[in-house]
Motif scaffolding. Sequence first.
Motif, short mmCIF file in Angstrom:
data_model
loop_
_atom_site.label_atom_id
_atom_site.label_comp_id
_atom_site.label_asym_id
_atom_site.label_seq_id
_atom_site.Cartn_x
_atom_site.Cartn_y
_atom_site.Cartn_z
N ARG A 79 -12.84 9.86 -4.05
CA ARG A 79 -13.37 8.48 -4.17
C ARG A 79 -12.17 7.69 -4.24
O ARG A 79 -12.29 6.65 -3.98
CB ARG A 79 -14.18 8.50 -5.71
CG ARG A 79 -14.75 7.48 -5.67
CD ARG A 79 -15.48 7.27 -7.28
NE ARG A 79 -14.50 7.52 -8.22
CZ ARG A 79 -13.62 7.01 -9.02
NH1 ARG A 79 -13.25 5.65 -8.47
NH2 ARG A 79 -12.91 7.32 -9.96
N ALA A 80 -11.35 7.80 -5.20
CA ALA A 80 -10.05 6.98 -5.14
C ALA A 80 -9.40 6.64 -3.94
O ALA A 80 -9.03 5.51 -3.43
CB ALA A 80 -9.03 7.44 -6.20
N VAL A 81 -9.21 7.77 -3.23
CA VAL A 81 -8.52 7.55 -1.82
C VAL A 81 -9.47 6.90 -0.74
O VAL A 81 -9.06 5.86 0.11
CB VAL A 81 -8.11 9.13 -1.01
CG1 VAL A 81 -7.74 9.03 0.12
CG2 VAL A 81 -7.20 9.62 -2.02
N LEU A 82 -10.55 7.05 -0.96
CA LEU A 82 -11.54 6.29 -0.03
C LEU A 82 -11.45 4.77 -0.26
O LEU A 82 -11.63 3.87 0.65
CB LEU A 82 -13.17 6.89 -0.04
CG LEU A 82 -13.42 8.28 0.51
CD1 LEU A 82 -14.76 8.74 0.30
CD2 LEU A 82 -13.19 7.94 2.10
N ALA A 83 -11.39 4.60 -1.60
CA ALA A 83 -11.59 3.13 -1.97
C ALA A 83 -10.02 2.58 -1.47
O ALA A 83 -10.09 1.27 -1.17
CB ALA A 83 -11.48 3.02 -3.62
N ALA A 84 -8.99 3.25 -1.51
CA ALA A 84 -7.62 2.42 -0.91
C ALA A 84 -7.48 2.58 0.42
O ALA A 84 -6.83 1.89 0.90
CB ALA A 84 -6.65 3.45 -1.77
N ALA A 85 -8.55 3.39 1.11
CA ALA A 85 -8.36 3.45 2.44
C ALA A 85 -8.22 2.05 3.37
O ALA A 85 -7.70 2.19 4.54
CB ALA A 85 -9.22 4.32 3.00
N TRP A 86 -8.88 1.25 2.84
CA TRP A 86 -8.67 0.00 3.53
C TRP A 86 -7.39 -0.53 3.75
O TRP A 86 -7.35 -1.12 4.63
CB TRP A 86 -9.49 -1.20 2.86
CG TRP A 86 -9.03 -1.54 1.59
CD1 TRP A 86 -8.85 -1.00 0.22
CD2 TRP A 86 -7.88 -2.55 1.50
NE1 TRP A 86 -8.15 -1.45 -0.54
CE2 TRP A 86 -7.19 -2.60 0.06
CE3 TRP A 86 -7.14 -3.57 2.32
CZ2 TRP A 86 -6.40 -3.52 -0.50
CZ3 TRP A 86 -6.26 -4.34 1.90
CH2 TRP A 86 -5.85 -4.26 0.33
N ALA A 87 -6.36 -0.08 3.11
CA ALA A 87 -5.02 -0.55 3.06
C ALA A 87 -4.09 0.52 4.13
O ALA A 87 -3.14 0.10 4.28
CB ALA A 87 -4.28 -0.82 1.87
#
Length: 108
Positions: free
Chosen positions: A66-74
């Motif tokens: 969940r955290a990695v998916l949230a950060a993936a925009w960058a």
Amino acid sequence: MGTAPNGEPLYAAAWYREPRDDELRGYLSTASGPGWGLIACRTAPDYRVEDCVGLDEYPNGSQINRAVLAAAWAFQVRPPRVGGRPLVGSWVRIRIDYGVERHRGPSR
């Protein structure tokens, strides 16, 4: 390398620019580590990724995906190349290790 969620080929990602610890810290602070998250993303122009989905995480229920998916925009990755031609729009898999010995990067 494998198969993407929609059945297309899934390639190993190669970073254009690896995310810095300070960029990931805020997202990963909500997860329970140590562990790792594995996601698949479609490559986009300008080394961006989009349409990311979680594939696996360890330990299960750690919320690292969940955290990695949230950060993936960058995230900035190079599109795979076949015959020297970049395949923008193809799928890559990215693994982020959290709280594990410094071995974070595209999937192995």
